[in-house]
Design a protein around this motif. Structure first.
Motif, PDB file in Angstrom:
ATOM      1  N   LYS A  95      84.243   9.839 108.374  1.00  0.00           N
ATOM      2  CA  LYS A  95      84.235   9.370 109.758  1.00  0.00           C
ATOM      3  C   LYS A  95      82.804   8.962 110.097  1.00  0.00           C
ATOM      4  N   THR A  96      82.626   7.743 110.572  1.00  0.00           N
ATOM      5  CA  THR A  96      81.273   7.260 110.834  1.00  0.00           C
ATOM      6  C   THR A  96      80.928   7.188 112.322  1.00  0.00           C
ATOM      7  N   GLY A  97      81.906   7.356 113.180  1.00  0.00           N
ATOM      8  CA  GLY A  97      81.689   7.144 114.606  1.00  0.00           C
ATOM      9  C   GLY A  97      82.065   5.738 115.015  1.00  0.00           C
ATOM     10  N   ALA A  98      82.141   4.829 114.027  1.00  0.00           N
ATOM     11  CA  ALA A  98      82.588   3.461 114.289  1.00  0.00           C
ATOM     12  C   ALA A  98      83.890   3.177 113.542  1.00  0.00           C
ATOM     13  N   GLY A  99      84.459   4.207 112.929  1.00  0.00           N
ATOM     14  CA  GLY A  99      85.682   4.051 112.154  1.00  0.00           C
ATOM     15  C   GLY A  99      85.659   4.961 110.940  1.00  0.00           C
ATOM     16  N   LEU A 100      86.330   4.531 109.889  1.00  0.00           N
ATOM     17  CA  LEU A 100      86.397   5.282 108.642  1.00  0.00           C
ATOM     18  C   LEU A 100      85.783   4.469 107.513  1.00  0.00           C
ATOM     19  N   MET A 101      85.059   5.144 106.645  1.00  0.00           N
ATOM     20  CA  MET A 101      84.431   4.499 105.500  1.00  0.00           C
ATOM     21  C   MET A 101      84.998   5.106 104.218  1.00  0.00           C
ATOM     22  N   LEU A 102      85.315   4.248 103.253  1.00  0.00           N
ATOM     23  CA  LEU A 102      85.733   4.695 101.931  1.00  0.00           C
ATOM     24  C   LEU A 102      84.680   4.278 100.923  1.00  0.00           C
ATOM     25  N   LYS A 103      84.185   5.225 100.147  1.00  0.00           N
ATOM     26  CA  LYS A 103      83.244   4.940  99.077  1.00  0.00           C
ATOM     27  C   LYS A 103      83.765   5.512  97.766  1.00  0.00           C
ATOM     28  N   HIS A 104      83.404   4.845  96.672  1.00  0.00           N
ATOM     29  CA  HIS A 104      83.778   5.276  95.331  1.00  0.00           C
ATOM     30  C   HIS A 104      82.527   5.771  94.627  1.00  0.00           C
ATOM     31  N   ASP A 105      82.445   7.090  94.453  1.00  0.00           N
ATOM     32  CA  ASP A 105      81.317   7.701  93.748  1.00  0.00           C
ATOM     33  C   ASP A 105      81.663   7.721  92.264  1.00  0.00           C
ATOM     34  N   HIS A 106      80.985   6.887  91.484  1.00  0.00           N
ATOM     35  CA  HIS A 106      81.210   6.834  90.038  1.00  0.00           C
ATOM     36  C   HIS A 106      80.043   7.495  89.316  1.00  0.00           C
ATOM     37  N   ARG A 107      80.367   8.404  88.400  1.00  0.00           N
ATOM     38  CA  ARG A 107      79.345   9.138  87.656  1.00  0.00           C
ATOM     39  C   ARG A 107      79.548   8.961  86.149  1.00  0.00           C
ATOM     40  N   ASN A 108      78.461   9.123  85.423  1.00  0.00           N
ATOM     41  CA  ASN A 108      78.533   9.228  83.970  1.00  0.00           C
ATOM     42  C   ASN A 108      78.896  10.666  83.615  1.00  0.00           C
ATOM     43  N   ASP A 109      79.265  10.896  82.349  1.00  0.00           N
ATOM     44  CA  ASP A 109      79.721  12.238  81.987  1.00  0.00           C
ATOM     45  C   ASP A 109      78.616  13.278  82.029  1.00  0.00           C
ATOM     46  N   ASP A 110      77.348  12.840  82.132  1.00  0.00           N
ATOM     47  CA  ASP A 110      76.251  13.804  82.297  1.00  0.00           C
ATOM     48  C   ASP A 110      75.958  14.080  83.773  1.00  0.00           C
ATOM     49  N   GLY A 111      76.761  13.512  84.666  1.00  0.00           N
ATOM     50  CA  GLY A 111      76.603  13.731  86.100  1.00  0.00           C
ATOM     51  C   GLY A 111      75.738  12.711  86.809  1.00  0.00           C
ATOM     52  N   SER A 112      75.033  11.876  86.047  1.00  0.00           N
ATOM     53  CA  SER A 112      74.180  10.862  86.666  1.00  0.00           C
ATOM     54  C   SER A 112      75.039   9.752  87.271  1.00  0.00           C
TER      55      SER A 112
END
Length: 197
Positions: A95-112
């Motif tokens: 929730k941003t206060g101006a609506g809803l935001m969807l983000k895709h957090d992509h990681r490598n297998d080492d967590g980076s």
């Protein structure tokens, strides 16, 4: 440069939150609240999914598809999306206060952070209590162009939540994929996604 943009984006969100102050009211509209709360109601549970639409064929192969509504606050929901043993993806709904935001957090297998991470979009209208759409935002479009996948600048992600089903859909010209998750039959929760504890 891509990592810098990602960190800059996250930093700006943090600064805006500090500017509002901890006691600032969380502003939202009824359809966004209903949608957010319907997903949040499943917090702590995992569900198996199946591809219901895929017009280019077998995007995920035969991998087991699992969403895990893993962490929820009043303003953010983290939903890892496991594709077989690949735990690189986490959907972040905010929730941003101006609506809803969807983000895709992509990681490598080492967590980076993966070179393509934190792409997504923001609602542009009230949507529906069951369905919200997230057209690609400016950061995502720049990232896609830099990555050589300019067709993705037309991406629109959708999430749908009904009593028995959650769906994640990607659509753009000549491309559509949708995964439906069975909310009536929770399964064992998954291990933490890459980069999370």
């Amino acid at each position: 440069m891509k990592k810098f943009c990602g960190y800059l984006f996250l930093g700006l969100i943090g600064i805006s939150n500090m500017a509002l102050g901890e006691d600032a009211p969380l502003v939202s509209i009824p359809t966004h609240d209903a949608f957010f709360n319907a997903i949040k109601a499943h917090c702590g549970k995992a569900f198996q999914g199946n591809v219901s639409k895929d017009n280019v064929g077998n995007t995920f192969g035969d991998a087991k598809l699992v969403m895990h509504v893993r962490k929820c606050t009043d303003s953010e929901i983290q939903i890892p999306f496991h594709v077989g043993d690949d735990a690189s993806r986490t959907w972040i709904l905010t929730k941003t206060g101006a609506g809803l935001m969807l983000k895709h957090d992509h990681r490598n297998d080492d967590g980076s952070f993966h070179s393509s991470t934190m792409y997504g979009g923001h609602t542009v209208d009230e949507g529906y209590a069951q369905v919200q759409s997230f057209p690609a935002d400016a950061y995502s479009k720049a990232l896609f162009i830099e990555s050589g996948i300019a067709a993705s600048t037309d991406n629109v992600w959708q999430m749908m939540i009904y009593p028995s089903r959650f769906s994640y859909r990607l659509v753009r010209p000549a491309r559509e994929i949708q995964v439906d998750f069975d909310l009536e039959n929770p399964i064992a929760t998954q291990s933490a996604p890459w980069g999370y504890e």
